[in-house]
Design an enzyme around this catalytic site. Structure first.
Site, PDB file in Angstrom:
ATOM      1  N   PHE A 170      -3.249  32.689   3.091  1.00 13.50           N
ATOM      2  CA  PHE A 170      -3.686  31.334   2.768  1.00 13.50           C
ATOM      3  C   PHE A 170      -4.525  30.807   3.949  1.00 13.50           C
ATOM      4  O   PHE A 170      -4.305  29.713   4.453  1.00 13.50           O
ATOM      5  CB  PHE A 170      -2.504  30.398   2.491  1.00 13.50           C
ATOM      6  N   CYS A 184       4.160  22.779   4.570  1.00 16.76           N
ATOM      7  CA  CYS A 184       3.942  21.348   4.323  1.00 16.76           C
ATOM      8  C   CYS A 184       4.926  20.818   3.282  1.00 16.76           C
ATOM      9  O   CYS A 184       4.752  19.726   2.754  1.00 16.76           O
ATOM     10  CB  CYS A 184       2.504  21.075   3.893  1.00 16.76           C
ATOM     11  N   CYS A 209       0.847  -1.197   0.000  1.00 12.54           N
ATOM     12  CA  CYS A 209       0.000   0.000   0.000  1.00 12.54           C
ATOM     13  C   CYS A 209       0.879   1.242   0.000  1.00 12.54           C
ATOM     14  O   CYS A 209       1.901   1.309   0.693  1.00 12.54           O
ATOM     15  CB  CYS A 209      -0.908  -0.011   1.228  1.00 12.54           C
TER      16      CYS A 209
END
Length: 431
Positions: free
Chosen positions: A291, A387, A72
């Site tokens: 943002f 991020c 996965c």
């Protein structure tokens, strides 16, 4: 079969070996290990390989909890101890700041981390009907468009993981089983929503089956025939709204199932606490939240008594942010504007007015046009939530080497345990 000593991990959690001086990226290997590997991609200056046998295991190697680990694509680090995962992500952040940003944080903040399991409150599950008629629901296999054959997922909340097999059985019975490619999961405080992406109309039997599924498992079903904005509630007609709470600020954020929200609500609360402490908002200050999304940081900042201006390119999220401000009694200390910050200019930033402080929380692309556009009247303090460590480092280079800021501190935020995703928070001060 070649043998190598693993020196470190790369940004995709692959072990790095250099036998004979050539860089080999070895999937499944950990630093300090001596492994046999087999290359499946060979270039002139590097190779990508899979580990075949571990001759000397790392002390940080642990048994993966999920039986699907390795096939996965949802996780890449379950074989590495949780504490060592944090250290590896901290090194990725430091290396990006050093080599791309040509700078170093004055202080390394303690890592923000929490539970490694059952944390994923948002997920996008893929659906695939095999040639034998069996349906698979889950994440994609590693480096494949196929869906992993899974019956559970320990990074999903247990009640969502328990839906994987029932969803497989449901979709196999639908007339549009081959025209339902995706299920979006959104978990709120009082309700769990499943958004079914449908590429063909439902027939009455389909509708009955879906209603029965929702009633049996206590979920709300939305249907999405086109883009995200086309999603609508299908069943039941009455249900609690999706929301997440910030108890320390006394705030409840309401959101639509296709809105962007942080996937890890527990870590999000700790991240907000850290951001509030670093920015140290005071009554009477004017603070920008760029943002801003649906006001994840805007509203907690406004609790300080400062005036907070949230700017976001998505008009629907801006509308939701304004509604949340009103619902939480913060309409008087918040303002919201729609603007494409990826096209920011010195003129557009100046037009927003003077800010004492600024919080920037961009997507993976970073905020390069924003930081390049800061002028002589720039805020004295910036908290940057990232991020993507490479775009953070790029933007840091501008702030430090061109805009006269100091990188006072930086640290990782383990928003996505068991993945190579590196979230971080950094503090900049001018002068």
């Amino acid at each position: 079969m070649p043998i190598g000593i693993i020196e470190s991990l790369d940004h995709d959690a692959r072990g790095i070996a250099r036998p004979d001086g050539k860089t080999i990226f070895v999937e499944g290997a950990l630093p300090g290990e001596r492994v046999e590997f087999a290359s499946y991609r060979v270039k002139s200056n590097y190779e990508i390989a899979r580990v075949k046998r571990i001759l000397r295991p790392s002390a940080n190697r642990v048994p993966p909890r999920c039986p699907n680990f390795g096939s996965c694509g949802g996780c890449s680090m379950q074989h590495l101890d949780a504490t060592a995962q944090l250290a590896a992500k901290q090194r990725v952040l430091e290396n990006n700041l050093r080599f791309l940003g040509k700078t170093k944080a004055e202080q390394l903040f303690p890592a923000i981390y929490g539970s490694s399991w059952g944390y994923r409150q948002r997920a996008r599950l893929s659906v695939w009907q095999r040639s034998d008629g069996k349906v698979l629901v889950g994440f994609h296999e590693r480096k494949s468009s196929h869906v992993a054959k899974m019956t559970e997922c320990p990074i999903l909340p247990p009640h969502v993981s328990a839906l994987i097999v029932p969803l497989r059985l449901l979709i196999a019975r639908l007339s549009i089983s081959q025209r339902l490619p995706q299920i979006e999961v959104a978990v709120g405080e009082r309700v769990t929503v499943l958004v079914l992406r449908i590429l063909a109309p439902l027939i009455p039997d389909d509708e009955a089956l879906i209603r029965q599924f929702a009633d049996t498992h206590g979920v709300v079903i939305y249907l999405q025939p086109k883009g995200p904005s086309s999603a609508y509630r299908f069943h039941p007609d009455a249900a609690p709204a999706l929301s997440y709470t910030l108890p320390e600020s006394g705030i409840e954020h309401f959101f639509a199932p296709t809105d962007f929200t942080q996937v890890n609500h527990a870590i999000n609360r700790v991240l907000i606490r850290r951001a509030l402490r670093l920015i140290d908002a005071q009554p009477g200050e004017r603070i920008a939240d760029l943002f801003c999304g649906l006001g994840n940081f805007t509203l907690p900042l406004a609790r300080s008594g400062a005036t907070v201006v949230g700017v976001e390119g998505n008009a629907e999220l801006v509308q939701r942010a304004g509604e949340n401000a009103t619902a939480n009694g913060l309409a008087e200390t918040t303002q919201f504007a729609v603007a494409n910050l990826f096209e920011a200019t010195p003129e557009s930033i100046a037009a927003l007015g003077h800010f004492d402080k600024m919080l920037i929380d961009p997507p993976r692309e970073g905020a390069i046009e924003v930081v390049k556009s800061l002028g002589d009247d720039a805020p004295r303090r910036i908290v940057y939530i990232s991020c993507n460590p490479s775009t953070l480092a790029r933007d840091t280079a501008v702030l430090v080497h061109q805009k006269n800021y100091r990188l006072r501190g930086a640290g990782v935020v383990n928003m996505f345990p068991h993945t190579s995703h590196v979230e971080s928070i950094a503090l900049f001060e001018r002068g």
